[in-house]
Design a protein around this motif. Structure first.
Motif, PDB file in Angstrom:
ATOM      1  N   HIS A   6       1.082  -1.486   0.344  1.00  0.00           N
ATOM      2  CA  HIS A   6       0.090   0.155  -0.065  1.00  0.00           C
ATOM      3  C   HIS A   6       0.792   1.555   0.289  1.00  0.00           C
ATOM      4  CE1 HIS A   6      -2.384   3.657   2.291  1.00  0.00           C
ATOM      5  NE2 HIS A   6      -2.887   2.750   1.523  1.00  0.00           N
ATOM      6  N   ASP A   7       2.206   1.294   0.356  1.00  0.00           N
ATOM      7  CA  ASP A   7       2.960   2.259   0.983  1.00  0.00           C
ATOM      8  C   ASP A   7       3.082   2.817  -0.325  1.00  0.00           C
ATOM      9  OD1 ASP A   7       2.492   2.868   3.296  1.00  0.00           O
ATOM     10  OD2 ASP A   7       3.757   2.224   3.929  1.00  0.00           O
ATOM     11  N   GLY A  10       0.862   3.951  -2.489  1.00  0.00           N
ATOM     12  CA  GLY A  10       0.506   5.239  -2.528  1.00  0.00           C
ATOM     13  C   GLY A  10       1.851   6.536  -2.616  1.00  0.00           C
ATOM     14  N   ILE A  32      -9.392  10.466  -3.551  1.00  0.00           N
ATOM     15  CA  ILE A  32      -9.047  10.327  -2.557  1.00  0.00           C
ATOM     16  C   ILE A  32     -10.202   9.165  -1.816  1.00  0.00           C
ATOM     17  CG2 ILE A  32      -7.374  10.095  -0.621  1.00  0.00           C
ATOM     18  CD1 ILE A  32      -6.383  11.419  -3.315  1.00  0.00           C
ATOM     19  N   ILE A  69      -3.502   6.956  -0.494  1.00  0.00           N
ATOM     20  CA  ILE A  69      -2.252   7.354   0.048  1.00  0.00           C
ATOM     21  C   ILE A  69      -2.869   6.620   1.575  1.00  0.00           C
ATOM     22  CG2 ILE A  69      -2.437   8.408  -1.875  1.00  0.00           C
ATOM     23  CD1 ILE A  69      -3.123  11.106  -0.700  1.00  0.00           C
ATOM     24  N   ASP A  73       2.889   9.924   2.660  1.00  0.00           N
ATOM     25  CA  ASP A  73       2.828   9.925   1.403  1.00  0.00           C
ATOM     26  C   ASP A  73       3.049  11.688   0.724  1.00  0.00           C
ATOM     27  OD1 ASP A  73       3.581   7.471   1.104  1.00  0.00           O
ATOM     28  OD2 ASP A  73       1.241   6.878   0.846  1.00  0.00           O
ATOM     29  N   GLY A 274      -8.245   6.490  -6.186  1.00  0.00           N
ATOM     30  CA  GLY A 274      -6.886   6.989  -6.925  1.00  0.00           C
ATOM     31  C   GLY A 274      -6.585   7.336  -8.194  1.00  0.00           C
TER      32      GLY A 274
END
Length: 287
Positions: A6-7, A10, A32, A69, A73, A274
């Motif tokens: 996930h990071d 983001g 978002i 995100i 981020d 996103g």
């Protein structure tokens, strides 16, 4: 494992935001979730209601899906706009980190949000009060008009400042209206009809007795949002506020179906989580 993946997503999304070039007559928009969006045009990157932390508070409902995100981020922001103080709009899990990593970016918010923002660590000199009585020019390229929002009623403090607001952005040759949380009231229709925004971003989750009984304050429903977009002459309408909490959700397909059945010439766009959507106005072809 999942968090690391996930990071990376983001980080990639923010890199896309920061690297996207936006020609005149266009705006780039990233969705978002809830009413959290990123708007970019002519070197200005605006975060509106960035709610990207995991929960509202220790007792609040969990998100139905992770935000695209995480707060860490966010870099490269020019400005943050807050529509009202509810925690999924003025997010205490996001804004302290946002301010730390983007310390030069002012935050505009209703007057009632000033003290909570200061308690979050935002510098008082970086807070701008949203005032519907004037247009604010920033960075010599952005005009911001504040539109009162009725969530579910119009509320003002002793100085006449509204508790909830929306924003009209004039940037890069495009006019965009982000409604915040609001129901429709007569002055809203009249005011927006004079503006005729290129893009209108409107909540569609509605309201009802049983949600009010649980303390959930409502918005216009998908029919009202569709009718409003047509009435005010919006060129394109984008639905918001339908997806983050299962107990306060709506199906955006209903919104699309209603437009298709009643107003088939009204342009609309439902954004994926996103997604980068580039709105292109007629001015983009005059260069």
């Amino acid at each position: 494992m999942n968090m690391n993946r996930h990071d990376r997503k983001g980080t990639a999304l923010i890199r896309e935001v920061n690297q996207t070039e936006v020609p005149y007559g266009t705006l780039a928009i990233w969705f978002i979730g809830q009413e959290s969006v990123i708007i970019k045009g002519d070197g200005v990157t605006i975060y509106i209601d960035p709610y990207v932390s995991d929960v509202l508070d220790n007792n609040g409902p969990a998100r139905s899906y992770p935000a695209p995100i995480v707060p860490q981020d966010i870099t490269g922001a020019t400005l943050c706009l807050i529509t009202h103080e509810h925690e999924d709009h003025m997010d205490a899990g996001t804004l302290p980190i946002f301010h730390k990593q983007n310390s030069k970016a002012p935050i505009m918010a209703p007057a009632c949000c000033r003290e909570p923002l200061i308690r979050m660590g935002v510098g008082d000199h970086q807070i701008m009060v949203a005032d519907d009585r004037r247009t604010t020019e920033l960075f010599s390229k952005l005009n911001i008009s504040v539109i009162p929002a009725a969530h579910e009623q119009l509320e003002q403090d002793a100085d006449g400042k509204y508790r909830c607001v929306g924003y009209v952005l004039e940037l890069n040759g495009v006019t965009l209206y982000h409604a915040g949380d609001t129901v429709i009231y007569p002055d809203l229709v009249e005011r927006l009809s004079k503006i005729k925004p290129d893009v209108a971003m409107l909540p569609i989750n509605g309201r009802d007795y049983f949600r009010q009984e649980r303390g959930i304050v409502g918005n216009m429903n998908y029919r009202e949002a569709a009718e409003l977009a047509v009435r005010i002459g919006a060129e394109t309408v984008i639905p918001l506020h339908y997806d983050v909490f299962s107990g306060n959700a709506e199906k955006p397909g209903y919104f699309v179906d209603y437009l298709y059945e009643h107003f088939p010439e009204q342009k609309c766009h439902v954004m994926a989580r996103g997604e980068r959507y580039v709105y292109v106005s007629s001015l983009a072809f005059l260069q």
